[in-house]
Write a protein that holds these residues in place. Structure first.
Motif, PDB file in Angstrom:
ATOM      1  N   ASN A 201       0.726   7.396  -6.311  1.00  0.00           N
ATOM      2  CA  ASN A 201      -0.615   8.305  -6.364  1.00  0.00           C
ATOM      3  C   ASN A 201      -0.190   9.711  -6.078  1.00  0.00           C
ATOM      4  O   ASN A 201      -1.064  10.613  -6.454  1.00  0.00           O
ATOM      5  CB  ASN A 201      -1.464   7.969  -5.075  1.00  0.00           C
TER       6      ASN A 201
ATOM      7  N   GLU B 132       0.924  -1.155  -0.035  1.00  0.00           N
ATOM      8  CA  GLU B 132       0.041   0.107  -0.064  1.00  0.00           C
ATOM      9  C   GLU B 132       0.847   1.148   0.029  1.00  0.00           C
ATOM     10  O   GLU B 132       0.489   2.201  -0.712  1.00  0.00           O
ATOM     11  CB  GLU B 132      -1.011   0.034   1.040  1.00  0.00           C
ATOM     12  N   LYS B 133       1.943   1.189   0.626  1.00  0.00           N
ATOM     13  CA  LYS B 133       2.844   2.487   0.659  1.00  0.00           C
ATOM     14  C   LYS B 133       3.478   2.726  -0.492  1.00  0.00           C
ATOM     15  O   LYS B 133       3.358   3.630  -0.911  1.00  0.00           O
ATOM     16  CB  LYS B 133       4.053   2.399   1.868  1.00  0.00           C
TER      17      LYS B 133
ATOM     18  N   TYR C  83       3.440  13.051   0.913  1.00  0.00           N
ATOM     19  CA  TYR C  83       3.195  13.954  -0.380  1.00  0.00           C
ATOM     20  C   TYR C  83       4.336  15.093  -0.262  1.00  0.00           C
ATOM     21  O   TYR C  83       4.830  15.458  -1.108  1.00  0.00           O
ATOM     22  CB  TYR C  83       1.778  14.633  -0.324  1.00  0.00           C
TER      23      TYR C  83
ATOM     24  N   SER D 237       1.125   4.173  -2.814  1.00  0.00           N
ATOM     25  CA  SER D 237       0.615   5.527  -2.451  1.00  0.00           C
ATOM     26  C   SER D 237       1.781   6.407  -2.918  1.00  0.00           C
ATOM     27  O   SER D 237       1.390   7.637  -3.212  1.00  0.00           O
ATOM     28  CB  SER D 237       0.827   5.639  -0.635  1.00  0.00           C
TER      29      SER D 237
ATOM     30  N   PHE E 272      -7.878   4.342  -6.389  1.00  0.00           N
ATOM     31  CA  PHE E 272      -6.634   3.759  -6.079  1.00  0.00           C
ATOM     32  C   PHE E 272      -7.019   2.548  -4.993  1.00  0.00           C
ATOM     33  O   PHE E 272      -5.939   1.472  -5.067  1.00  0.00           O
ATOM     34  CB  PHE E 272      -5.951   4.856  -5.039  1.00  0.00           C
TER      35      PHE E 272
ATOM     36  N   ILE F 138      -1.946   4.816   4.371  1.00  0.00           N
ATOM     37  CA  ILE F 138      -2.573   5.957   3.705  1.00  0.00           C
ATOM     38  C   ILE F 138      -2.565   7.205   5.030  1.00  0.00           C
ATOM     39  O   ILE F 138      -2.564   8.317   4.541  1.00  0.00           O
ATOM     40  CB  ILE F 138      -3.931   5.907   3.214  1.00  0.00           C
TER      41      ILE F 138
ATOM     42  N   ASP G 259      -9.459   8.535  -4.847  1.00  0.00           N
ATOM     43  CA  ASP G 259      -9.049   7.393  -3.885  1.00  0.00           C
ATOM     44  C   ASP G 259      -9.875   6.127  -3.864  1.00  0.00           C
ATOM     45  O   ASP G 259      -9.210   4.888  -3.772  1.00  0.00           O
ATOM     46  CB  ASP G 259      -9.025   7.796  -2.168  1.00  0.00           C
TER      47      ASP G 259
ATOM     48  N   ASN H 255      -3.547  -1.191   5.648  1.00  0.00           N
ATOM     49  CA  ASN H 255      -4.065  -0.385   4.637  1.00  0.00           C
ATOM     50  C   ASN H 255      -3.999   0.906   5.041  1.00  0.00           C
ATOM     51  O   ASN H 255      -3.721   2.062   4.678  1.00  0.00           O
ATOM     52  CB  ASN H 255      -5.430  -0.966   3.985  1.00  0.00           C
TER      53      ASN H 255
ATOM     54  N   SER I  59      -5.568  -1.396  -4.676  1.00  0.00           N
ATOM     55  CA  SER I  59      -4.447  -1.577  -3.563  1.00  0.00           C
ATOM     56  C   SER I  59      -5.040  -2.652  -2.672  1.00  0.00           C
ATOM     57  O   SER I  59      -4.491  -3.549  -2.050  1.00  0.00           O
ATOM     58  CB  SER I  59      -4.108  -0.286  -2.573  1.00  0.00           C
TER      59      SER I  59
ATOM     60  N   ILE J 145      -7.807  12.472   3.505  1.00  0.00           N
ATOM     61  CA  ILE J 145      -7.652  11.206   4.205  1.00  0.00           C
ATOM     62  C   ILE J 145      -8.721  10.375   5.310  1.00  0.00           C
ATOM     63  O   ILE J 145      -9.084   9.444   5.255  1.00  0.00           O
ATOM     64  CB  ILE J 145      -6.142  11.354   5.099  1.00  0.00           C
TER      65      ILE J 145
ATOM     66  N   LEU K  46       0.179   9.132   4.309  1.00  0.00           N
ATOM     67  CA  LEU K  46       0.416   9.971   2.778  1.00  0.00           C
ATOM     68  C   LEU K  46       0.510  11.203   2.794  1.00  0.00           C
ATOM     69  O   LEU K  46       1.201  11.845   2.038  1.00  0.00           O
ATOM     70  CB  LEU K  46      -0.974   9.374   2.287  1.00  0.00           C
TER      71      LEU K  46
END
Length: 327
Positions: free
Chosen positions: A89, A82-83, A259, A86, A226, A252, A223, A248, A230, A115, A255
């Motif tokens: 993304n 998942e990371k 970013y 991300s 996404f 996130i 999302d 999961n 995922s 989020i 995230l």
């Protein structure tokens, strides 16, 4: 399902921890519109999120009611998948903020609420997916086929052909029923605009959304796309809903910090999408070989070996990107 052994207070404690960390995260980044998030701040918060996730993994190792060592490995594998997805993304978020002209100092506010929405959506999808898989195991085979398709698409995706966020179906529906301003109004999602009456003496007001809120809508709906990649990928590692959900969500949660830490250099990760494509194809094959499909051999990949493969693939794609950039 193993998660039935997790008492209700365990789920409540997990979500309480999530809300506490979100509050700390919001305070660490300052109040809305206060300042731009620096790379140093983002890196520190990213390290904090990773540390909290690893501590949670240690908690699983010592306290999970069944197969704690195995469950800890499954958590790490799901978290890494998942990371990694991300990070990919981030390109989408960067494009969206550029398209809508969102200043850097307001981006963290949009990501924060994005989020929050993602937590609700992911929780719903994971609980629904776990219920379906527990009743219809053949759904895992569909997940596997979809992951093969998603992985192959990573190799054929044209980065120059960026979608137009204004054509998002949810944005079109929202604009049809709710007025939207043409300009940003700081960090406000909504404003009240005065409208002169026929006589000109009195003014009525109308509530309008700003482009900042439209950007939030696009991020929330993105999302969902996404999650379609995922969540099935994590189900390839484990069908335990508690492990799928926690790995999961912990991925996130960090995230927003990730970013701001990587947005400035994400464009240099030119080979990352190929690494992600290989990982998605790998987990797709893993699911298909697990499902006892006719004409296909049945084979179980060890969780430890899967974790090692995913880690090496993602690391290699990043290192190759760095080498290419330096050249």
């Amino acid at each position: 399902m193993h998660s039935e052994l997790i008492p209700l207070w365990g789920w409540i404690l997990f979500y309480a921890l999530v809300l506490l960390m979100l509050a700390i995260d919001l305070k660490a980044f300052g109040r809305k519109g206060q300042h731009e998030v620096s790379i140093g701040e983002a890196l520190r918060m990213t390290c904090v999120w990773i540390a909290v996730s690893l501590l949670f993994c240690v908690g699983i190792y010592f306290f999970y009611p069944v197969e704690p060592e195995q469950k800890a490995l499954e958590f790490l594998s799901g978290y890494l998948i998942e990371k990694s997805l991300s990070v990919d993304n981030l390109f989408v978020f960067l494009m969206l903020f550029t398209f809508f002209g969102v200043e850097r100092k307001y981006q963290h506010e949009v990501l924060f609420w994005g989020i929050i929405g993602a937590l609700v959506l992911r929780s719903f999808f994971i609980f629904l997916g776990a219920a379906v898989v527990s009743r219809f195991e053949w759904v895992l085979a569909l997940f596997g086929v979809f992951l093969l398709y998603s992985g192959a698409k990573m190799f054929t995706h044209d980065e120059e052909a960026q979608p137009d966020p204004s054509r998002n179906i949810f944005v079109k529906i929202f604009r049809k029923f709710f007025p939207v301003t043409n300009e940003m109004h700081g960090g406000d999602f909504f404003i009240r605009e005065q409208l002169p009456t026929a006589g000109g003496k009195h003014h009525s007001t109308i509530l309008k959304a700003t482009p900042l809120f439209v950007a939030l809508i696009v991020i929330e709906t993105s999302d969902v796309a996404f999650a379609v990649d995922s969540i099935p990928a994590v189900f390839s590692v484990t069908q335990d809903p508690f492990i799928v959900l926690t790995s999961n969500i912990f991925a996130i949660l960090g995230l927003r910090a990730l970013y701001f830490a990587l947005a400035a250099i994400a464009k240099y990760f030119s080979y990352l999408k190929y690494g992600l494509g290989i990982v998605l194809i790998f987990v797709g094959v893993k699911l298909l070989l697990h499902c006892n499909i006719p004409f296909l051999p049945h084979f179980e990949f060890g969780t430890g070996w899967s974790l090692l493969f995913i880690f090496i693939t993602i690391t290699a794609s990043i290192l190759l990107s760095v080498v290419k950039q330096r050249k």
